[in-house]
Design a protein around this motif. Structure first.
Motif, PDB file in Angstrom:
ATOM      1  N   SER A 114      86.964 -72.561 -59.206  1.00 42.18           N
ATOM      2  CA  SER A 114      86.614 -71.628 -58.668  1.00 42.18           C
ATOM      3  C   SER A 114      85.117 -72.180 -58.133  1.00 42.18           C
ATOM      4  O   SER A 114      85.029 -70.943 -56.734  1.00 42.18           O
ATOM      5  CB  SER A 114      86.805 -69.859 -59.291  1.00 42.18           C
ATOM      6  OG  SER A 114      86.391 -69.001 -58.339  1.00 42.18           O
ATOM      7  N   ASP A 118      87.149 -73.662 -54.716  1.00 42.70           N
ATOM      8  CA  ASP A 118      89.054 -73.677 -54.681  1.00 42.70           C
ATOM      9  C   ASP A 118      88.685 -72.143 -54.456  1.00 42.70           C
ATOM     10  O   ASP A 118      88.655 -71.866 -55.277  1.00 42.70           O
ATOM     11  CB  ASP A 118      89.466 -74.590 -55.628  1.00 42.70           C
ATOM     12  CG  ASP A 118      90.712 -74.785 -55.037  1.00 42.70           C
ATOM     13  OD1 ASP A 118      91.493 -73.582 -54.437  1.00 42.70           O
ATOM     14  OD2 ASP A 118      91.258 -74.945 -55.908  1.00 42.70           O
ATOM     15  N   LYS A 119      89.036 -71.049 -53.624  1.00 44.77           N
ATOM     16  CA  LYS A 119      89.883 -70.247 -53.175  1.00 44.77           C
ATOM     17  C   LYS A 119      91.536 -69.320 -53.790  1.00 44.77           C
ATOM     18  O   LYS A 119      91.355 -69.103 -54.304  1.00 44.77           O
ATOM     19  CB  LYS A 119      89.928 -69.673 -51.894  1.00 44.77           C
ATOM     20  CG  LYS A 119      88.263 -69.710 -51.129  1.00 44.77           C
ATOM     21  CD  LYS A 119      87.415 -68.662 -52.144  1.00 44.77           C
ATOM     22  CE  LYS A 119      85.771 -68.687 -51.196  1.00 44.77           C
ATOM     23  NZ  LYS A 119      85.154 -67.778 -51.585  1.00 44.77           N
ATOM     24  N   ALA A 149      89.413 -64.830 -52.628  1.00 47.33           N
ATOM     25  CA  ALA A 149      90.718 -65.751 -52.228  1.00 47.33           C
ATOM     26  C   ALA A 149      90.696 -65.295 -50.684  1.00 47.33           C
ATOM     27  O   ALA A 149      91.364 -65.922 -50.212  1.00 47.33           O
ATOM     28  CB  ALA A 149      91.789 -65.467 -52.971  1.00 47.33           C
ATOM     29  N   SER A 152      89.307 -67.144 -47.249  1.00 43.14           N
ATOM     30  CA  SER A 152      89.887 -68.994 -47.042  1.00 43.14           C
ATOM     31  C   SER A 152      89.751 -68.744 -45.929  1.00 43.14           C
ATOM     32  O   SER A 152      90.247 -68.387 -45.373  1.00 43.14           O
ATOM     33  CB  SER A 152      91.035 -69.234 -49.150  1.00 43.14           C
ATOM     34  OG  SER A 152      91.301 -70.384 -48.384  1.00 43.14           O
ATOM     35  N   ASP A 154      91.900 -71.452 -45.802  1.00 44.57           N
ATOM     36  CA  ASP A 154      94.005 -71.767 -46.057  1.00 44.57           C
ATOM     37  C   ASP A 154      94.729 -70.694 -45.807  1.00 44.57           C
ATOM     38  O   ASP A 154      94.785 -69.298 -46.865  1.00 44.57           O
ATOM     39  CB  ASP A 154      94.174 -72.268 -47.686  1.00 44.57           C
ATOM     40  CG  ASP A 154      95.256 -73.040 -47.552  1.00 44.57           C
ATOM     41  OD1 ASP A 154      96.317 -72.647 -46.847  1.00 44.57           O
ATOM     42  OD2 ASP A 154      95.713 -73.389 -48.956  1.00 44.57           O
ATOM     43  N   ARG A 158      94.464 -67.015 -48.443  1.00 44.17           N
ATOM     44  CA  ARG A 158      94.501 -65.877 -47.644  1.00 44.17           C
ATOM     45  C   ARG A 158      95.735 -64.978 -47.689  1.00 44.17           C
ATOM     46  O   ARG A 158      95.522 -63.704 -47.889  1.00 44.17           O
ATOM     47  CB  ARG A 158      93.852 -66.447 -46.402  1.00 44.17           C
ATOM     48  CG  ARG A 158      93.298 -64.970 -45.828  1.00 44.17           C
ATOM     49  CD  ARG A 158      92.436 -65.165 -44.771  1.00 44.17           C
ATOM     50  NE  ARG A 158      93.193 -65.845 -43.270  1.00 44.17           N
ATOM     51  CZ  ARG A 158      93.136 -66.645 -42.931  1.00 44.17           C
ATOM     52  NH1 ARG A 158      92.225 -67.823 -43.058  1.00 44.17           N
ATOM     53  NH2 ARG A 158      94.229 -67.690 -41.807  1.00 44.17           N
TER      54      ARG A 158
END
Length: 176
Positions: A114, A118-119, A149, A152, A154, A158
């Motif tokens: 984290s 890294d979400k 998160a 994110s 991604d 998300r």
């Protein structure tokens, strides 16, 4: 048969590229490396003059050193048992495990990930706080991690974070 200028240029380009390819292949295996040793055998070594060296002074007596027992090196934090690949299932199994060491190791791993941005790890930390896996159950802390998160890039992370936030809101709206 007459070959016009266009095709001549194409042939030259193809031959040049082929020569570069072959050359790089030969260089990668060291076929053009300088393996000549004739220079080393033809040069005579320089004469060495004798120099008187003073005898070494005795070293002081060694002092007694206190031996401090050191802890064995700590294995790196991880969410997977040895030989297993990291997956959602292995993270969930580690976090929900009754083994405190396994939970702590997984949380340390996720916190490091984290901090590295890294979400997805942020989402897992939120779930740990949401469910009380390895930490005291704290819904406010879980919501904070879910919100991080949800930022994110991604799409899957998300969407999952937004779903967990909705579920958390529904849980908090229910009377106890």
């Amino acid at each position: 048969m007459k070959i016009d200028r266009f095709w001549m240029i194409q042939i030259i380009i193809i031959i040049s590229l082929f020569a570069l390819l072959i050359g790089s292949y030969l260089f990668s295996f060291g076929w053009f490396a300088n393996k000549s040793t004739s220079l080393a055998t033809t040069v005579a070594p320089a004469p060495v003059e004798a120099v008187e060296i003073a005898p070494p002074t005795p070293a002081p007596a060694p002092m007694a050193l206190a031996v401090v027992p050191s802890e064995p090196p700590k294995p790196p934090a991880t969410c997977t048992p040895a030989g297993e690949t990291l997956s959602s299932d292995s993270i969930r199994d580690s976090l929900s495990s009754s083994d405190g060491l396994r939970q702590t190791s997984c949380l340390e791993f996720l916190q490091a990930e984290s901090l590295a941005g890294d979400k997805g790890a942020e989402l897992w930390i939120g779930q740990a706080h949401h469910h009380g896996w390895g930490v005291v159950k704290n819904l406010e802390e879980a919501a904070s991690h879910y919100q991080q998160a949800a930022l994110s890039d991604d799409l899957a992370v998300r969407d999952s974070a937004q779903q967990w936030l909705k579920q958390l809101e529904q849980e908090q709206a229910l009377p106890n």
